[in-house]
Each structure stands twice: as C-alpha cells, then as structure tokens.
Design an enzyme around this catalytic site. Structure first.
Site, PDB file in Angstrom:
ATOM      1  N   GLY A 187      44.826  73.017  90.065  1.00 22.09           N
ATOM      2  CA  GLY A 187      44.134  72.685  91.313  1.00 22.09           C
ATOM      3  C   GLY A 187      42.762  72.063  91.159  1.00 22.09           C
ATOM      4  O   GLY A 187      42.109  71.768  92.161  1.00 22.09           O
ATOM      5  N   GLY A 189      42.061  69.155  89.453  1.00 24.48           N
ATOM      6  CA  GLY A 189      42.100  67.711  89.192  1.00 24.48           C
ATOM      7  C   GLY A 189      41.603  66.878  90.360  1.00 24.48           C
ATOM      8  O   GLY A 189      41.720  67.272  91.524  1.00 24.48           O
ATOM      9  N   CYS A 192      44.328  65.872  92.816  1.00 24.53           N
ATOM     10  CA  CYS A 192      45.188  67.032  93.038  1.00 24.53           C
ATOM     11  C   CYS A 192      45.068  67.549  94.467  1.00 24.53           C
ATOM     12  O   CYS A 192      43.988  67.545  95.048  1.00 24.53           O
ATOM     13  CB  CYS A 192      44.721  68.081  92.038  1.00 24.53           C
ATOM     14  SG  CYS A 192      45.319  69.697  92.376  1.00 24.53           S
TER      15      CYS A 192
HETATM   16  P1  5GP Z   1      40.895  65.017  86.511  1.00 26.20           P
HETATM   17  O1  5GP Z   1      40.360  64.783  85.147  1.00 26.20           O
HETATM   18  O2  5GP Z   1      41.293  63.739  87.186  1.00 26.20           O
HETATM   19  O3  5GP Z   1      39.977  65.846  87.364  1.00 26.20           O
HETATM   20  O4  5GP Z   1      42.202  65.924  86.336  1.00 26.20           O
HETATM   21  C1  5GP Z   1      43.312  65.527  85.562  1.00 26.20           C
HETATM   22  C2  5GP Z   1      44.360  66.614  85.644  1.00 26.20           C
HETATM   23  O5  5GP Z   1      44.828  66.791  86.982  1.00 26.20           O
HETATM   24  C3  5GP Z   1      45.629  66.342  84.882  1.00 26.20           C
HETATM   25  O6  5GP Z   1      45.516  66.500  83.495  1.00 26.20           O
HETATM   26  C4  5GP Z   1      46.604  67.344  85.520  1.00 26.20           C
HETATM   27  O7  5GP Z   1      46.482  68.638  84.977  1.00 26.20           O
HETATM   28  C5  5GP Z   1      46.119  67.387  86.964  1.00 26.20           C
HETATM   29  N1  5GP Z   1      47.011  66.605  87.831  1.00 26.20           N
HETATM   30  C6  5GP Z   1      47.504  65.373  87.651  1.00 26.20           C
HETATM   31  N2  5GP Z   1      48.265  64.977  88.670  1.00 26.20           N
HETATM   32  C7  5GP Z   1      48.300  66.001  89.544  1.00 26.20           C
HETATM   33  C8  5GP Z   1      48.947  66.211  90.794  1.00 26.20           C
HETATM   34  O8  5GP Z   1      49.625  65.362  91.353  1.00 26.20           O
HETATM   35  N3  5GP Z   1      48.754  67.446  91.364  1.00 26.20           N
HETATM   36  C9  5GP Z   1      48.001  68.410  90.753  1.00 26.20           C
HETATM   37  N4  5GP Z   1      47.902  69.587  91.359  1.00 26.20           N
HETATM   38  N5  5GP Z   1      47.351  68.228  89.599  1.00 26.20           N
HETATM   39  C10 5GP Z   1      47.497  67.038  88.987  1.00 26.20           C
END
Ligand code: 5GP
Length: 369
Positions: A187, A189, A192
C-alpha cells in the site's frame, strides 16, 4: 474481538536522521557504497542494495542495465518471454554489464510454465543457475504464494530468492524457510490504490524496523518496497536496517523507463503580443501492476470479482536515469558523512532517528523551476 494496536506506526515523512559527531569522514568519496550480502540459503552477492521495481514500466531492460552497470541490483518484470530475456543476457555479456545481481521475476499463475521458463533460460541462454529469482505477489499471505515459494526453492536450491510482498513481521520466519530476501511493503507505492480500496497497509518505517529485526535474527534479509519519494527516504531505509530498497516511481519519468515521452500543451495566463502563451510540458506514463490499464494489457481485462488496486498516471519526464542514480549514490554517501558511517552496512549502527512533525520546508515549492 477486533484489536486496535495503539502505538502509532511511522512512515518516511514522520522521521529524520539526526546528524552527529562520529568517525570523521573528510569526503563522501571515502564512503563504501558496496556491501557484501551473505544470504540465508548459501549465496553471496555484492552491490549497493537498490533495486528497480519489477513493474512493466521500470522493470525493463534499459533501466535494469543502468542499475547493474552502476553496481546496484535489478529486476526484470514477469511479462518478458524467455527469448526476450535471453537476448538481454547475450547483449549484456557483450557490453560487459555484470549480471550477478539481476533478478528474474515470476508470478503465482502457471507455476509449471514459470519454472520451465527459468530452466530454459539456463539451458538455452547460459543463464548459470538461474541465479536470482523474484517471486512476486501483491499479497503473499495466501497459501498458494507460500506453496509456490517452497516449490521454487526445491527446484532451484542454489538461487537467491526474493519473495513478497508482506506487511507484518509475523509471516517473515515462514517465508525465510525458503526465501533469502523478503519484500516488505503493502500500500505504500506511488501508483498504488490498495489502502484506498481495501483499507490495508502498514507505514514503511515501522514495518522495516519490525521485519528487519525478525529477518536478521535468522540470517535473512529484507527489501523495503514502495513509498520512496526522495533519495533521503532511501538513506532512511538503510539507517532503519533495511538491506535493500525497491524504487518504482522515482525511475518512472526517465528516458530508460518503458514508453514514449508524451508532450502536452497548456494555456497560461500570460499574454504576449496579444497571444496567449502556451507552455509545453513532457510526461511519461506510469501505472500500477494491479491497475485496470495493466489488467487490460497483460491479463485480457479486469476479472469481474476484482477491483483495481493501482492507478494509471502521467508523471513529469525527468531525462536520463543517470542523474537519478548519481543523486542516489551522492545522497547516500552524504548521509553517511552526516552520521559518521564509513559504509552503507554501517548506516544502521550509526544512525539516530528522530520522530518529527515537519520534515521539509516547502515554502517556495510552487516556485520551483
Ligand atoms: P513506488 O516506488 O512507485 O512508490 O512503489 C513501487 C512499488 O509499488 C512496487 O515495487 C510494488 O510493490 C508496488 N505496486 C506496483 N504496482 C502496484 C499496484 O497496482 N497496486 C499496489 N497496491 N501496489 C503496486
């Protein structure tokens, strides 16, 4: 009875690392950014523990090659075919890009086919082992995920296996029976929607502290995944004792991320020579792997029992990833000089973390150019 845990869980924006007198480091150049990782199931790897996320947008060949060339770690997303990955392996060998820290991602569906894919990579393209595997599930609490993990360990006893995601300490030991690295974070990301759609998740700082403590007690490692907004957050995660950090959004606006640069024109309030000034801005597409967009692209549409837990975004284009990677190296090294840590490995031993109400001064933020 439903329980409420009253201790407040913290996120990156709730803390800072307090500078302090320590070993006198004269220069950031004196900091050792490389670390030797001795994994629970026998393997050893060396590098700076920063991964790109195994997402279709940033878990691609171009991003992976850049991270590997800089001595970091990399994942490839699970939608590449054997021949595509094989081509990347061949090309990287030609260009002297080290592949020791490359992780191939598999999902939970079609385990037989996924295992076959890894074996084919080995036999057809000389992928010796396959060495590193990332088992990816948005929710690793389901029994199927644990079964797949056990099976993959059985088939590949010599591989480094990273598995996740989870968001509590209680499951860590179970995973480490088979995995070397646990991917922590649900949660957090930037693309996300899980917290909005399900109400579930754990703030990263408290999660890292809890999981690192449990994992390290049995020789396991953790990877803090999601929620990195600034390089300072990577430094914080290392100080909190996370072994690895996974980054998605921060790489998603770069040239190397998948997809073309999108140009958009905006009318401004300024008028010159009687004509309204048009401003041009550049973007790249970034989408969550559980978004409706990703489901349409990779799974032939959204199943009728699912809700989208990811968003589709257009984020500002930021140019070459080299600049971001340079900032990461520089920011971590600088953090080490503020706390007297001679290496990334020592950051958690040297850091004092303070809880804050206000992390950043944002007074001129909207005037940024
Ligand atoms: P960021 O670096 O962009 O904050 O987070 C990347 C991470 O977000 C990814 O490695 C994965 O764990 C998570 N993530 C990627 N796509 C999704 C999604 O569609 N839903 C959710 N809940 N998490 C995601």
């Amino acid at each position: 009875m439903t329980q409420i845990l009253h201790e407040i869980n913290l996120d990156y924006s709730d803390i800072l690392i307090r500078p302090k007198m320590g070993i006198n480091l004269n220069s950031r150049k004196d900091v050792n950014l490389q670390r030797i990782f001795k994994f629970k199931h026998g393997q050893t790897r060396t590098g700076l523990g920063v991964f790109n996320a195994n997402m279709a947008t940033v878990g691609n060949f171009s991003v992976a090659a850049k991270l590997l060339a800089r001595g970091m770690f990399a994942t490839l997303h699970k939608h590449y075919s054997v021949d595509e990955i094989g081509g990347f392996i061949k090309e990287s060998k030609k260009e002297n890009i080290p592949l020791d820290n490359l992780f191939i991602t598999i999902g939970l569906k079609n385990t037989d086919a996924e295992i076959e894919k890894l074996k084919e990579l080995e036999s057809k393209y000389g992928w010796n082992s396959p060495r590193n595997i990332c088992i990816d599930a948005p929710n690793f609490y389901i029994q199927k995920a644990l079964d797949v993990l056990a099976r993959v360990r059985h088939e590949f006893p010599d591989s480094v296996i990273m598995a996740g995601n989870i968001a509590s300490g209680d499951i860590c030991l179970k995973l480490l029976d088979y995995a070397d690295i646990i991917k922590c974070g649900i949660g957090s990301g930037s693309a996300c929607l899980t917290r909005k759609q399900t109400g579930c998740g754990t703030p990263m700082v408290s999660l890292i502290l809890e999981c690192a403590d449990i994992a390290h007690s049995v020789g396991g490692h953790i990877c803090a995944d999601g929620g990195i907004v600034d390089v300072g957050d990577i430094a914080k995660a290392f100080c909190l004792n996370s072994d690895f950090i996974m980054v998605g959004g921060m790489f998603a606006g770069t040239d190397e991320a998948e997809g073309a640069v999108i140009e958009k024109h905006f009318e401004t309030n300024e008028i010159i020579d009687g004509k309204r000034v048009i401003q041009t801005k550049f973007f790249k597409q970034y989408y969550g792997m559980s978004s409706e967009y990703a489901n349409n692209k990779f799974a032939g549409g959204m199943s009728n029992y699912k809700t989208s837990e990811g968003r589709e975004l257009l984020i500002p284009y930021t140019g070459s990833i080299d600049k971001v990677l340079q900032d990461i190296n520089g920011g971590i090294a600088s953090c080490c000089t503020y706390i007297g840590a001679t290496s990334v490995k020592h950051m958690s031993k040297c850091a004092t973390i303070i809880q804050v109400h206000n992390q950043l001064n944002k007074v001129f933020e909207k005037y940024s150019v």
